[in-house]
Design a protein around this motif. Structure first.
Motif, PDB file in Angstrom:
ATOM      1  N   ILE A  30     -88.052 -36.230 -64.936  1.00 39.27           N
ATOM      2  CA  ILE A  30     -89.124 -35.689 -64.039  1.00 39.27           C
ATOM      3  C   ILE A  30     -89.546 -37.265 -63.243  1.00 39.27           C
ATOM      4  CG2 ILE A  30     -89.756 -33.470 -64.899  1.00 39.27           C
ATOM      5  CD1 ILE A  30     -92.049 -35.247 -66.331  1.00 39.27           C
ATOM      6  N   THR A  71     -88.635 -38.631 -60.246  1.00 43.12           N
ATOM      7  CA  THR A  71     -88.813 -38.928 -59.152  1.00 43.12           C
ATOM      8  C   THR A  71     -90.150 -38.178 -58.850  1.00 43.12           C
ATOM      9  OG1 THR A  71     -87.362 -36.800 -58.788  1.00 43.12           O
ATOM     10  CG2 THR A  71     -86.328 -38.870 -58.630  1.00 43.12           C
ATOM     11  N   GLN A  72     -90.747 -37.264 -59.392  1.00 42.12           N
ATOM     12  CA  GLN A  72     -91.876 -36.232 -59.183  1.00 42.12           C
ATOM     13  C   GLN A  72     -93.004 -37.058 -59.554  1.00 42.12           C
ATOM     14  OE1 GLN A  72     -89.447 -35.273 -60.877  1.00 42.12           O
ATOM     15  NE2 GLN A  72     -88.250 -33.688 -59.581  1.00 42.12           N
ATOM     16  N   ASP A  96     -85.557 -31.229 -58.141  1.00 36.22           N
ATOM     17  CA  ASP A  96     -86.969 -31.471 -58.651  1.00 36.22           C
ATOM     18  C   ASP A  96     -87.426 -30.435 -59.580  1.00 36.22           C
ATOM     19  OD1 ASP A  96     -86.393 -33.982 -57.304  1.00 36.22           O
ATOM     20  OD2 ASP A  96     -87.732 -33.101 -55.254  1.00 36.22           O
TER      21      ASP A  96
END
Length: 111
Positions: free
Chosen positions: A52, A54-55, A94
């Motif tokens: 996670i 990138t989020q 994502d």
């Protein structure tokens, strides 16, 4: 819809609420990930790997309550032992963590 399961099948999955109490980079993972330490109250502290990065930034994950499956067997991921599976919704590639709308007791059952 994929496979149909029975209610009995669903009751075998132990979904619980936990609070993330530590977040570390996981440089040995094949895909970018964090190592999470999660407090599940009476069930204790468990660790999980989550892709996670990138989020979420590490700071925003601290003290965040999440939903996780706590009755999977431990799984070796690179040099890390994952003890639970954090649950999220997938959009494209994502993953967005599922979490309660209000603060609840760590270890609370999700049904």
């Amino acid at each position: 819809m994929e496979k149909i399961i029975t209610y009995e099948d669903f009751t075998k999955v132990d979904l619980r609420i936990g609070t993330i109490i530590a977040v570390n980079d996981f440089p040995n993972a094949r895909r970018p990930a964090y190592q999470l330490t999660i407090d599940f109250g009476d069930l204790g502290i468990k660790k999980s790997s989550a892709q996670i990065t990138t989020q979420y930034q590490k700071a925003e994950l601290l003290q965040k309550q999440i939903v996780a499956v706590v009755n999977f067997p431990k799984k070796q991921i690179a040099n890390f032992m994952s003890e639970c599976l954090v649950v999220g919704a997938v959009k494209a590639d994502d993953v967005f963590l599922l979490h309660p709308e209000i603060k609840v007791r760590n270890g609370a059952v999700v049904s």
